[in-house]
Design an enzyme around this catalytic site. Structure first.
Site, mmCIF file in Angstrom:
data_model
loop_
_atom_site.group_PDB
_atom_site.id
_atom_site.type_symbol
_atom_site.label_atom_id
_atom_site.label_comp_id
_atom_site.label_asym_id
_atom_site.label_seq_id
_atom_site.Cartn_x
_atom_site.Cartn_y
_atom_site.Cartn_z
ATOM 1 N N ASP A 21 5.413 6.581 0.308
ATOM 2 C CA ASP A 21 3.966 6.209 0.693
ATOM 3 C C ASP A 21 3.069 5.949 -0.236
ATOM 4 O O ASP A 21 3.349 6.473 -1.362
ATOM 5 C CB ASP A 21 3.290 7.293 1.526
ATOM 6 C CG ASP A 21 2.153 6.866 2.284
ATOM 7 O OD1 ASP A 21 2.052 5.620 2.399
ATOM 8 O OD2 ASP A 21 1.475 7.669 3.110
ATOM 9 N N HIS A 38 4.449 -2.533 -3.926
ATOM 10 C CA HIS A 38 5.410 -2.421 -3.211
ATOM 11 C C HIS A 38 6.751 -2.852 -4.058
ATOM 12 O O HIS A 38 7.907 -2.188 -4.244
ATOM 13 C CB HIS A 38 5.592 -3.414 -1.961
ATOM 14 C CG HIS A 38 4.616 -3.119 -1.055
ATOM 15 N ND1 HIS A 38 4.720 -1.795 -0.503
ATOM 16 C CD2 HIS A 38 3.623 -3.746 -0.140
ATOM 17 C CE1 HIS A 38 3.744 -1.662 0.488
ATOM 18 N NE2 HIS A 38 3.201 -2.646 0.646
ATOM 19 N N LEU A 132 27.525 8.330 -2.559
ATOM 20 C CA LEU A 132 26.253 8.619 -1.811
ATOM 21 C C LEU A 132 26.370 7.517 -0.848
ATOM 22 O O LEU A 132 26.258 6.522 -0.610
ATOM 23 C CB LEU A 132 25.165 8.186 -2.828
ATOM 24 C CG LEU A 132 23.805 8.132 -2.366
ATOM 25 C CD1 LEU A 132 23.474 9.687 -1.992
ATOM 26 C CD2 LEU A 132 22.667 7.618 -2.951
HETATM 27 C C1 FPP Z 1 4.171 2.722 1.967
HETATM 28 O O1 FPP Z 1 2.897 2.451 1.349
HETATM 29 C C2 FPP Z 1 5.174 2.211 1.702
HETATM 30 C C3 FPP Z 1 5.891 1.174 2.396
HETATM 31 C C4 FPP Z 1 5.240 0.761 3.973
HETATM 32 C C5 FPP Z 1 6.738 0.320 2.106
HETATM 33 C C6 FPP Z 1 7.937 1.095 1.425
HETATM 34 C C7 FPP Z 1 8.872 0.022 0.894
HETATM 35 C C8 FPP Z 1 9.263 -0.142 -0.097
HETATM 36 C C9 FPP Z 1 9.150 0.813 -1.407
HETATM 37 C C10 FPP Z 1 10.230 -1.341 -0.383
HETATM 38 C C11 FPP Z 1 11.635 -0.934 0.325
HETATM 39 C C12 FPP Z 1 12.607 -1.442 -0.442
HETATM 40 C C13 FPP Z 1 13.835 -1.067 -0.330
HETATM 41 C C14 FPP Z 1 15.008 -1.727 -1.273
HETATM 42 C C15 FPP Z 1 14.238 0.201 0.463
HETATM 43 P P1 FPP Z 1 1.470 1.686 1.733
HETATM 44 O O2 FPP Z 1 1.607 0.446 1.481
HETATM 45 O O3 FPP Z 1 1.446 2.346 3.071
HETATM 46 O O4 FPP Z 1 0.383 2.448 0.740
HETATM 47 P P2 FPP Z 1 -0.849 2.723 1.207
HETATM 48 O O5 FPP Z 1 -0.945 3.919 2.046
HETATM 49 O O6 FPP Z 1 -1.396 3.291 0.011
HETATM 50 O O7 FPP Z 1 -1.574 1.527 1.704
#
Ligand code: FPP
Length: 241
Positions: A21, A38, A132
């Site tokens: 997050d 991201h 893993l």
């Molecule tokens: C939360 O941050 C994160 C997500 C909704 C997406 C997480 C996904 C990735 C890091 C990429 C995944 C890729 C792979 C290959 C597994 P947010 O956008 O909700 O952050 P905020 O709360 O600060 O807005």
């Protein structure tokens, strides 16, 4: 960061789940668009996957995209979906060489064709790997997973393959996306939020929760080691005294 174990091997969690997050807030704090957060989130992820393998953690489950994330702006959804495919295209050779076994958790039928196909190929290619177990939750919701398991058991009862009396925890767990995996030992959520957000509801029954203040792109091997250390200090009783 050395590959040295941060805690004794006997205390290592078998199954670590992570809610990555804070990408959006991290980007905003750097004056950049959310998509950049991201992208940096994927950069932060790569060493964590390697360390899980090196440290003998059996399974790592990542929350990449929830059933609720479709409600985000269209371009952010497209960017997240793009990152998934980019990750597999760029990393699959290395993951395969390291013996990583990839499994997708969630309703793959509901994701665009290119993501579905890329994910299917990654699972197929790595299915016999003994290293893993890397589980990526994509279009995943914990309630949806539980309801789906109930439906699948009901269908088996309706067809005569089993009876309601056959339904116990083992049978139920066999219908979850995580079938065959150990239950979650350690759930990590970054960015200071302290919620489960519909992630692995069943599997986290006795999980230890470690919440860290860093946003996901700042989740370094040192922060991971500290989270494992916090976990190792917990007194897990599983309802006993
Ligand atoms: C939360 O941050 C994160 C997500 C909704 C997406 C997480 C996904 C990735 C890091 C990429 C995944 C890729 C792979 C290959 C597994 P947010 O956008 O909700 O952050 P905020 O709360 O600060 O807005």
């Amino acid at each position: 960061m050395s590959m040295e174990l941060p805690i004794p091997a006997a205390l290592m969690p078998r199954h670590v789940a992570i809610i990555m997050d804070g990408n959006g807030r991290w980007a905003k704090a750097h004056g950049m668009p959310r998509a950049w957060g991201h992208r940096q989130g994927v950069v932060a992820l790569e060493p964590i996957i390697s360390l899980c393998g090196a440290w003998g953690i059996e399974a790592l489950t990542l929350f990449a995209f929830s059933t609720e994330n479709w409600a985000r702006p269209k371009d952010e959804v497209a960017q997240l979906m793009g990152l998934i495919v980019e990750f597999f295209n760029k990393k699959i050779d290395e993951l395969d060489q390291k013996g990583v076994c990839i499994r997708m958790l969630g309703d793959l039928a509901g994701v665009p064709q290119v993501q579905r196909e890329t994910a299917r190929q990654a699972m197929e290619r790595t299915k016999n790997n003994a290293g893993l177990k890397l589980n990526i939750a994509l279009n995943y919701g914990g309630r949806q997973e539980i309801v789906r398991a109930a439906q699948r058991l009901a269908a088996k009862c309706a067809s005569g393959e089993m009876t309601p009396e056959d339904i116990g925890e083992t049978a139920f767990e066999g219908e979850l996306y995580t079938s065959g995996l150990p239950m979650v030992d350690l759930l990590i959520r970054t960015s200071g939020e302290e919620r489960l957000s519909n992630f692995l509801l069943y599997q986290c029954a006795y999980a230890e929760f470690v919440f860290v203040k860093e946003n996901w792109p700042d989740f370094s091997p040192a922060v991971f080691a500290a989270a494992l250390d916090a976990y190792a200090r917990r007194d897990r009783r599983f309802g006993k005294v």
